[in-house]
Write a protein that holds these residues in place. Structure first.
Motif, PDB file in Angstrom:
ATOM      1  N   GLN A 190       0.809  -1.210   0.000  1.00 41.92           N
ATOM      2  CA  GLN A 190       0.000   0.000   0.000  1.00 41.92           C
ATOM      3  C   GLN A 190       0.849   1.269   0.000  1.00 41.92           C
ATOM      4  O   GLN A 190       0.587   2.217  -0.733  1.00 41.92           O
ATOM      5  N   TRP A 191       1.858   1.306   0.834  1.00 41.12           N
ATOM      6  CA  TRP A 191       2.747   2.464   0.913  1.00 41.12           C
ATOM      7  C   TRP A 191       4.171   1.948   0.787  1.00 41.12           C
ATOM      8  O   TRP A 191       4.677   1.260   1.666  1.00 41.12           O
ATOM      9  N   ASP A 192       4.806   2.259  -0.304  1.00 38.83           N
ATOM     10  CA  ASP A 192       6.154   1.744  -0.539  1.00 38.83           C
ATOM     11  C   ASP A 192       7.068   2.906  -0.928  1.00 38.83           C
ATOM     12  O   ASP A 192       6.614   3.928  -1.450  1.00 38.83           O
ATOM     13  N   SER A 193       8.355   2.739  -0.676  1.00 40.70           N
ATOM     14  CA  SER A 193       9.317   3.798  -1.008  1.00 40.70           C
ATOM     15  C   SER A 193      10.604   3.184  -1.527  1.00 40.70           C
ATOM     16  O   SER A 193      10.906   2.013  -1.279  1.00 40.70           O
ATOM     17  N   ALA A 194      11.348   3.969  -2.246  1.00 37.61           N
ATOM     18  CA  ALA A 194      12.654   3.570  -2.762  1.00 37.61           C
ATOM     19  C   ALA A 194      13.514   4.824  -2.885  1.00 37.61           C
ATOM     20  O   ALA A 194      13.004   5.951  -2.887  1.00 37.61           O
ATOM     21  N   SER A 195      14.822   4.614  -2.982  1.00 38.10           N
ATOM     22  CA  SER A 195      15.734   5.758  -3.003  1.00 38.10           C
ATOM     23  C   SER A 195      16.884   5.514  -3.959  1.00 38.10           C
ATOM     24  O   SER A 195      17.127   4.383  -4.405  1.00 38.10           O
ATOM     25  N   SER A 196      17.597   6.560  -4.248  1.00 34.87           N
ATOM     26  CA  SER A 196      18.802   6.476  -5.074  1.00 34.87           C
ATOM     27  C   SER A 196      19.713   7.651  -4.736  1.00 34.87           C
ATOM     28  O   SER A 196      19.241   8.737  -4.398  1.00 34.87           O
ATOM     29  N   THR A 197      21.024   7.406  -4.827  1.00 35.49           N
ATOM     30  CA  THR A 197      22.031   8.443  -4.570  1.00 35.49           C
ATOM     31  C   THR A 197      23.026   8.455  -5.721  1.00 35.49           C
ATOM     32  O   THR A 197      23.450   7.391  -6.186  1.00 35.49           O
ATOM     33  N   VAL A 198      23.395   9.634  -6.190  1.00 35.93           N
ATOM     34  CA  VAL A 198      24.376   9.754  -7.264  1.00 35.93           C
ATOM     35  C   VAL A 198      25.424  10.786  -6.868  1.00 35.93           C
ATOM     36  O   VAL A 198      25.146  11.724  -6.112  1.00 35.93           O
ATOM     37  N   SER A 199      26.628  10.603  -7.363  1.00 33.34           N
ATOM     38  CA  SER A 199      27.678  11.620  -7.268  1.00 33.34           C
ATOM     39  C   SER A 199      28.107  11.946  -8.687  1.00 33.34           C
ATOM     40  O   SER A 199      28.319  11.041  -9.498  1.00 33.34           O
ATOM     41  N   VAL A 200      28.191  13.223  -9.001  1.00 31.94           N
ATOM     42  CA  VAL A 200      28.350  13.604 -10.402  1.00 31.94           C
ATOM     43  C   VAL A 200      29.174  14.881 -10.505  1.00 31.94           C
ATOM     44  O   VAL A 200      29.074  15.778  -9.662  1.00 31.94           O
ATOM     45  N   ALA A 201      30.005  14.947 -11.535  1.00 26.00           N
ATOM     46  CA  ALA A 201      30.773  16.154 -11.830  1.00 26.00           C
ATOM     47  C   ALA A 201      29.888  17.133 -12.588  1.00 26.00           C
ATOM     48  O   ALA A 201      29.201  16.751 -13.533  1.00 26.00           O
ATOM     49  N   SER A 243      36.334  17.579 -17.450  1.00 25.49           N
ATOM     50  CA  SER A 243      35.695  16.733 -18.450  1.00 25.49           C
ATOM     51  C   SER A 243      35.703  15.318 -17.894  1.00 25.49           C
ATOM     52  O   SER A 243      36.403  14.439 -18.362  1.00 25.49           O
ATOM     53  N   VAL A 244      34.928  15.118 -16.838  1.00 29.31           N
ATOM     54  CA  VAL A 244      34.922  13.865 -16.113  1.00 29.31           C
ATOM     55  C   VAL A 244      33.546  13.229 -16.250  1.00 29.31           C
ATOM     56  O   VAL A 244      32.530  13.885 -16.078  1.00 29.31           O
ATOM     57  N   ALA A 245      33.522  11.936 -16.535  1.00 28.56           N
ATOM     58  CA  ALA A 245      32.247  11.238 -16.639  1.00 28.56           C
ATOM     59  C   ALA A 245      31.609  11.139 -15.263  1.00 28.56           C
ATOM     60  O   ALA A 245      32.288  11.019 -14.251  1.00 28.56           O
ATOM     61  N   PRO A 246      30.277  11.201 -15.187  1.00 23.70           N
ATOM     62  CA  PRO A 246      29.614  11.111 -13.905  1.00 23.70           C
ATOM     63  C   PRO A 246      29.852   9.767 -13.227  1.00 23.70           C
ATOM     64  O   PRO A 246      29.921   8.742 -13.886  1.00 23.70           O
ATOM     65  N   ILE A 247      29.983   9.803 -11.913  1.00 20.86           N
ATOM     66  CA  ILE A 247      30.132   8.588 -11.107  1.00 20.86           C
ATOM     67  C   ILE A 247      28.796   8.322 -10.457  1.00 20.86           C
ATOM     68  O   ILE A 247      28.314   9.139  -9.674  1.00 20.86           O
ATOM     69  N   ILE A 248      28.184   7.199 -10.773  1.00 19.57           N
ATOM     70  CA  ILE A 248      26.834   6.917 -10.298  1.00 19.57           C
ATOM     71  C   ILE A 248      26.895   5.854  -9.214  1.00 19.57           C
ATOM     72  O   ILE A 248      27.530   4.815  -9.399  1.00 19.57           O
TER      73      ILE A 248
END
Length: 249
Positions: A190-201, A243-248
């Protein structure tokens, strides 16, 4: 501040090169001093009586001149080393005065009928810090974070679906998705959650948003604290373009 940092780095490089030149010059002066001492000794041993006093006097004057020059060079070197230490300390202080950028916002009320590509707006701003005093940072009316300075940033989002709904969202840098959040609030959850974290240039002016990926979904608002929330901060500022690719993560 980027220009000052570049000026300090150039100054430190020039001073280091000057110290190296002074070091090589001192070595040459010491060689000349040693040679002068040898010449005096030779003259004392092999000069004839009529000219020995005159020659010794000339060599002693030359030796005095070389010694004074060496002392002057050593003093100048010491002053240059002191200046280098002071400039290095000032440079570290400037580098240490990085910009402070951080935000934390939640969704105050449930949001229904989200469309595909719609930016989620976290309208309840709890924390908003931008020491650059620019037009960047997080905007509550639009849900868009704009990088005020170049550097590495960290972002995290937690989404709770409305009762009986599923939701797909993605964290975007500009128009590029970095990480997906899938929340399964249907099928008995009924009530659900999820998360995500990214580090990026990011460079100044880049944006980060959380966007809905499907049609006609709902997310929960604040019940106790913030069930759906979005936060980010500047981890490390940089003084030049990257000019760095993002770190996910």
């Amino acid at each position: 501040m980027d220009d000052r940092m570049q000026q300090f780095e150039t100054l430190l490089q020039n001073m280091s090169k000057q110290l190296e030149k002074e070091h090589l010059a001192r070595i040459e002066i010491e060689k000349k001093l040693a040679n002068a001492v040898i010449v005096i000794a030779i003259c004392v041993c092999f000069s004839y009586e009529g000219n020995i006093d005159y020659r010794i006097e000339r060599l002693e004057l030359a030796l005095k001149h070389v010694t004074e020059k060496l002392e002057t060079e050593q003093l100048a070197r010491k002053q240059l080393e002191t200046l280098l230490v002071e400039k290095g300390r000032e440079h570290r202080q400037v580098v240490g005065r990085e910009s402070e950028v951080a935000f934390f916002a939640t969704i105050a009320n449930p949001v229904h009928h989200l469309g595909q590509g719609q930016v989620l707006i976290f309208d309840n701003v709890v924390t908003s810090i931008d020491s650059t005093q620019s037009v960047g940072g997080y905007s509550a009316p639009t849900g868009v974070f704009t990088a005020p300075v170049i550097g590495f940033y960290v972002f995290s989002a937690i989404i709770m679906t409305f009762d009986g709904h599923s939701t797909h969202c993605a964290i975007h840098k500009n128009d590029v998705p970095l990480s997906t959040i899938y929340v399964s609030g249907a099928n008995g959850h009924q009530w659900d959650s999820a998360s995500s974290t990214v580090s990026v240039a990011m460079v100044k002016g880049d944006t980060v948003t959380l966007r809905h990926m499907d049609d006609d979904h709902s997310v929960a608002g604040a019940f106790y604290g913030g069930q759906s929330r979005f936060t980010g901060f500047l981890l490390q500022q940089h003084g030049h373009e990257l000019s760095v690719a993002p770190i996910i993560g």
